[in-house]
Motif scaffolding. Structure first.
Motif, PDB file in Angstrom:
ATOM      1  N   LYS A   1       0.835  -1.204   0.000  1.00  0.00           N
ATOM      2  CA  LYS A   1       0.000   0.000   0.000  1.00  0.00           C
ATOM      3  C   LYS A   1       0.869   1.254   0.000  1.00  0.00           C
ATOM      4  CE  LYS A   1      -4.075  -1.997   2.214  1.00  0.00           C
ATOM      5  NZ  LYS A   1      -5.109  -1.794   3.273  1.00  0.00           N
ATOM      6  N   GLU A   2       0.228   2.367  -0.315  1.00  0.00           N
ATOM      7  CA  GLU A   2       0.930   3.638  -0.297  1.00  0.00           C
ATOM      8  C   GLU A   2       1.093   4.132   1.143  1.00  0.00           C
ATOM      9  OE1 GLU A   2      -0.452   5.417  -4.654  1.00  0.00           O
ATOM     10  OE2 GLU A   2      -1.073   6.423  -2.805  1.00  0.00           O
ATOM     11  N   ARG A   3       2.071   4.993   1.312  1.00  0.00           N
ATOM     12  CA  ARG A   3       2.273   5.599   2.616  1.00  0.00           C
ATOM     13  C   ARG A   3       1.098   6.526   2.923  1.00  0.00           C
ATOM     14  NH1 ARG A   3       8.291   7.498   4.076  1.00  0.00           N
ATOM     15  NH2 ARG A   3       8.520   5.402   3.147  1.00  0.00           N
ATOM     16  N   GLU A   4       0.557   6.403   4.152  1.00  0.00           N
ATOM     17  CA  GLU A   4      -0.602   7.205   4.507  1.00  0.00           C
ATOM     18  C   GLU A   4      -0.368   7.999   5.778  1.00  0.00           C
ATOM     19  OE1 GLU A   4      -4.149   5.053   5.468  1.00  0.00           O
ATOM     20  OE2 GLU A   4      -3.181   3.800   6.993  1.00  0.00           O
ATOM     21  N   PHE A   5      -1.039   9.136   5.835  1.00  0.00           N
ATOM     22  CA  PHE A   5      -0.965  10.027   6.982  1.00  0.00           C
ATOM     23  C   PHE A   5      -1.654   9.415   8.192  1.00  0.00           C
ATOM     24  CE2 PHE A   5      -1.046  13.899   9.333  1.00  0.00           C
ATOM     25  CZ  PHE A   5      -2.310  13.990   9.905  1.00  0.00           C
ATOM     26  N   VAL A   6      -1.057   9.606   9.375  1.00  0.00           N
ATOM     27  CA  VAL A   6      -1.658   9.132  10.620  1.00  0.00           C
ATOM     28  C   VAL A   6      -2.019  10.308  11.537  1.00  0.00           C
ATOM     29  CG1 VAL A   6      -1.319   7.771  12.712  1.00  0.00           C
ATOM     30  CG2 VAL A   6      -0.430   6.933  10.520  1.00  0.00           C
ATOM     31  N   ALA A   7      -1.027  11.161  11.837  1.00  0.00           N
ATOM     32  CA  ALA A   7      -1.262  12.245  12.794  1.00  0.00           C
ATOM     33  C   ALA A   7      -0.195  13.304  12.614  1.00  0.00           C
ATOM     34  CB  ALA A   7      -1.232  11.727  14.228  1.00  0.00           C
ATOM     35  N   THR A   8      -0.534  14.533  13.043  1.00  0.00           N
ATOM     36  CA  THR A   8       0.423  15.617  13.001  1.00  0.00           C
ATOM     37  C   THR A   8       0.275  16.483  14.248  1.00  0.00           C
ATOM     38  OG1 THR A   8       1.313  17.426  11.641  1.00  0.00           O
ATOM     39  CG2 THR A   8      -1.073  17.201  11.725  1.00  0.00           C
ATOM     40  N   ILE A   9       1.345  17.195  14.590  1.00  0.00           N
ATOM     41  CA  ILE A   9       1.344  18.050  15.765  1.00  0.00           C
ATOM     42  C   ILE A   9       2.108  19.328  15.443  1.00  0.00           C
ATOM     43  CG2 ILE A   9       3.406  16.932  16.744  1.00  0.00           C
ATOM     44  CD1 ILE A   9       2.076  17.306  19.528  1.00  0.00           C
ATOM     45  N   SER A  10       1.607  20.435  15.961  1.00  0.00           N
ATOM     46  CA  SER A  10       2.239  21.714  15.706  1.00  0.00           C
ATOM     47  C   SER A  10       3.585  21.813  16.409  1.00  0.00           C
ATOM     48  CB  SER A  10       1.323  22.847  16.187  1.00  0.00           C
ATOM     49  OG  SER A  10       1.096  22.734  17.583  1.00  0.00           O
TER      50      SER A  10
ATOM     51  N   THR B   1      -1.307  -2.714  11.291  1.00  0.00           N
ATOM     52  CA  THR B   1      -0.005  -3.281  10.960  1.00  0.00           C
ATOM     53  C   THR B   1       0.631  -2.514   9.806  1.00  0.00           C
ATOM     54  OG1 THR B   1      -0.572  -5.498  11.748  1.00  0.00           O
ATOM     55  CG2 THR B   1       1.170  -5.328  10.091  1.00  0.00           C
ATOM     56  N   ALA B   2       1.847  -2.018  10.037  1.00  0.00           N
ATOM     57  CA  ALA B   2       2.529  -1.207   9.029  1.00  0.00           C
ATOM     58  C   ALA B   2       3.907  -0.822   9.553  1.00  0.00           C
ATOM     59  CB  ALA B   2       1.735   0.067   8.724  1.00  0.00           C
ATOM     60  N   VAL B   3       4.714  -0.277   8.668  1.00  0.00           N
ATOM     61  CA  VAL B   3       5.919   0.434   9.083  1.00  0.00           C
ATOM     62  C   VAL B   3       5.500   1.870   9.369  1.00  0.00           C
ATOM     63  CG1 VAL B   3       8.220   1.203   8.451  1.00  0.00           C
ATOM     64  CG2 VAL B   3       7.413  -1.062   7.731  1.00  0.00           C
ATOM     65  N   TYR B   4       5.865   2.355  10.540  1.00  0.00           N
ATOM     66  CA  TYR B   4       5.494   3.709  10.953  1.00  0.00           C
ATOM     67  C   TYR B   4       6.713   4.625  10.826  1.00  0.00           C
ATOM     68  CZ  TYR B   4       0.939   2.247  12.614  1.00  0.00           C
ATOM     69  OH  TYR B   4      -0.352   1.773  12.673  1.00  0.00           O
ATOM     70  N   TYR B   5       6.481   5.766  10.190  1.00  0.00           N
ATOM     71  CA  TYR B   5       7.541   6.731   9.939  1.00  0.00           C
ATOM     72  C   TYR B   5       7.199   8.062  10.606  1.00  0.00           C
ATOM     73  CZ  TYR B   5       8.714   3.618   6.036  1.00  0.00           C
ATOM     74  OH  TYR B   5       9.040   2.530   5.248  1.00  0.00           O
ATOM     75  N   CYS B   6       8.204   8.724  11.141  1.00  0.00           N
ATOM     76  CA  CYS B   6       7.981  10.104  11.543  1.00  0.00           C
ATOM     77  C   CYS B   6       8.602  11.026  10.502  1.00  0.00           C
ATOM     78  CB  CYS B   6       8.515  10.406  12.938  1.00  0.00           C
ATOM     79  SG  CYS B   6      10.292  10.392  13.117  1.00  0.00           S
ATOM     80  N   ALA B   7       8.054  12.216  10.434  1.00  0.00           N
ATOM     81  CA  ALA B   7       8.473  13.186   9.431  1.00  0.00           C
ATOM     82  C   ALA B   7       8.434  14.585  10.017  1.00  0.00           C
ATOM     83  CB  ALA B   7       7.566  13.106   8.213  1.00  0.00           C
ATOM     84  N   ALA B   8       9.287  15.440   9.486  1.00  0.00           N
ATOM     85  CA  ALA B   8       9.347  16.846   9.920  1.00  0.00           C
ATOM     86  C   ALA B   8       9.073  17.746   8.732  1.00  0.00           C
ATOM     87  CB  ALA B   8      10.709  17.158  10.521  1.00  0.00           C
ATOM     88  N   GLY B   9       8.277  18.763   8.969  1.00  0.00           N
ATOM     89  CA  GLY B   9       7.942  19.686   7.888  1.00  0.00           C
ATOM     90  C   GLY B   9       7.600  21.052   8.416  1.00  0.00           C
ATOM     91  N   SER B  10       7.009  21.843   7.521  1.00  0.00           N
ATOM     92  CA  SER B  10       6.754  23.239   7.843  1.00  0.00           C
ATOM     93  C   SER B  10       5.285  23.559   8.068  1.00  0.00           C
ATOM     94  CB  SER B  10       7.281  24.127   6.709  1.00  0.00           C
ATOM     95  OG  SER B  10       6.626  23.783   5.497  1.00  0.00           O
ATOM     96  N   TYR B  11       4.390  22.591   7.782  1.00  0.00           N
ATOM     97  CA  TYR B  11       2.962  22.834   7.946  1.00  0.00           C
ATOM     98  C   TYR B  11       2.257  21.513   8.163  1.00  0.00           C
ATOM     99  CZ  TYR B  11      -1.446  25.311   7.407  1.00  0.00           C
ATOM    100  OH  TYR B  11      -2.665  25.862   7.649  1.00  0.00           O
ATOM    101  N   TYR B  12       0.959  21.582   8.471  1.00  0.00           N
ATOM    102  CA  TYR B  12       0.194  20.374   8.826  1.00  0.00           C
ATOM    103  C   TYR B  12      -0.291  19.646   7.587  1.00  0.00           C
ATOM    104  CZ  TYR B  12      -0.200  23.703  12.674  1.00  0.00           C
ATOM    105  OH  TYR B  12       0.049  24.645  13.619  1.00  0.00           O
ATOM    106  N   TYR B  13       0.653  19.308   6.706  1.00  0.00           N
ATOM    107  CA  TYR B  13       0.261  18.610   5.501  1.00  0.00           C
ATOM    108  C   TYR B  13      -0.086  17.157   5.793  1.00  0.00           C
ATOM    109  CZ  TYR B  13       2.455  22.623   3.248  1.00  0.00           C
ATOM    110  OH  TYR B  13       2.803  23.881   2.869  1.00  0.00           O
ATOM    111  N   THR B  14      -0.924  16.575   4.955  1.00  0.00           N
ATOM    112  CA  THR B  14      -1.236  15.155   5.085  1.00  0.00           C
ATOM    113  C   THR B  14      -0.650  14.334   3.952  1.00  0.00           C
ATOM    114  OG1 THR B  14      -3.341  15.440   3.949  1.00  0.00           O
ATOM    115  CG2 THR B  14      -3.371  15.633   6.361  1.00  0.00           C
ATOM    116  N   GLN B  15       0.018  14.990   3.029  1.00  0.00           N
ATOM    117  CA  GLN B  15       0.651  14.290   1.908  1.00  0.00           C
ATOM    118  C   GLN B  15       2.139  14.101   2.183  1.00  0.00           C
ATOM    119  OE1 GLN B  15      -0.982  13.002  -0.735  1.00  0.00           O
ATOM    120  NE2 GLN B  15      -2.799  13.633   0.397  1.00  0.00           N
ATOM    121  N   PRO B  16       2.651  12.899   2.011  1.00  0.00           N
ATOM    122  CA  PRO B  16       4.063  12.639   2.302  1.00  0.00           C
ATOM    123  C   PRO B  16       5.024  13.556   1.549  1.00  0.00           C
ATOM    124  CG  PRO B  16       2.891  10.574   1.960  1.00  0.00           C
ATOM    125  CD  PRO B  16       1.938  11.659   1.608  1.00  0.00           C
ATOM    126  N   LYS B  17       4.674  13.910   0.329  1.00  0.00           N
ATOM    127  CA  LYS B  17       5.595  14.686  -0.491  1.00  0.00           C
ATOM    128  C   LYS B  17       5.875  16.066   0.087  1.00  0.00           C
ATOM    129  CE  LYS B  17       1.949  16.546  -3.500  1.00  0.00           C
ATOM    130  NZ  LYS B  17       1.470  16.668  -4.890  1.00  0.00           N
TER     131      LYS B  17
END
Length: 122
Positions: free
Chosen positions: A43-52, A91-107
């Motif tokens: 499956k494609e990578r999907e958004f789970v949660a974000t925090i300011s 069940t999945a591989v869980y990734y954390c990511a850092a960005g500049s806004y509350y985006y839900t798209q991995p890119k």
């Protein structure tokens, strides 16, 4: 730049709990919006949660609302994902990511960890 390392994954029975951690190194962790994504096999990578950046705002995908909680400790340069009432479909591989806004798209995220595997048995 920021480097991210996830930990805390593992095998858990359905209904159980896990807490994932994402430790950041580098500059200005407290200035980044942080997020968790996941990718199940095939499956494609999907958004789970974000925090300011300050931790006062959080947003979740519908499938985890009420079960998962994202939090951060800027003094420890760490973001967490508390996962309760786990289901096999989590069940999945869980990734954390850092960005500049509350985006839900991995890119839209600039920095990624290598992921930690969560397996939920039925």
């Amino acid at each position: 730049q920021v480097q991210l390392v996830e930990s805390g994954g593992g095998l858990v029975q359905g209904g159980g709990s896990l807490r994932l951690s994402c430790a950041a190194s580098g500059r200005s962790f407290s200035s980044y919006v942080m997020a968790w994504f996941r990718q199940a096999p095939g499956k494609e990578r999907e958004f789970v949660a974000t925090i300011s950046a300050g931790g006062g705002y959080t947003y979740y995908t519908d499938s985890v609302k009420g079960r998962f909680t994202i939090s951060r400790d800027n003094a420890k340069n760490t973001v967490y994902l508390q996962m309760n009432s786990l289901k096999p479909e989590d069940t999945a591989v869980y990734y954390c990511a850092a960005g500049s806004y509350y985006y839900t798209q991995p890119k839209e995220y600039n920095y990624w960890g290598k992921g930690t595997l969560v397996t939920v048995s039925s």
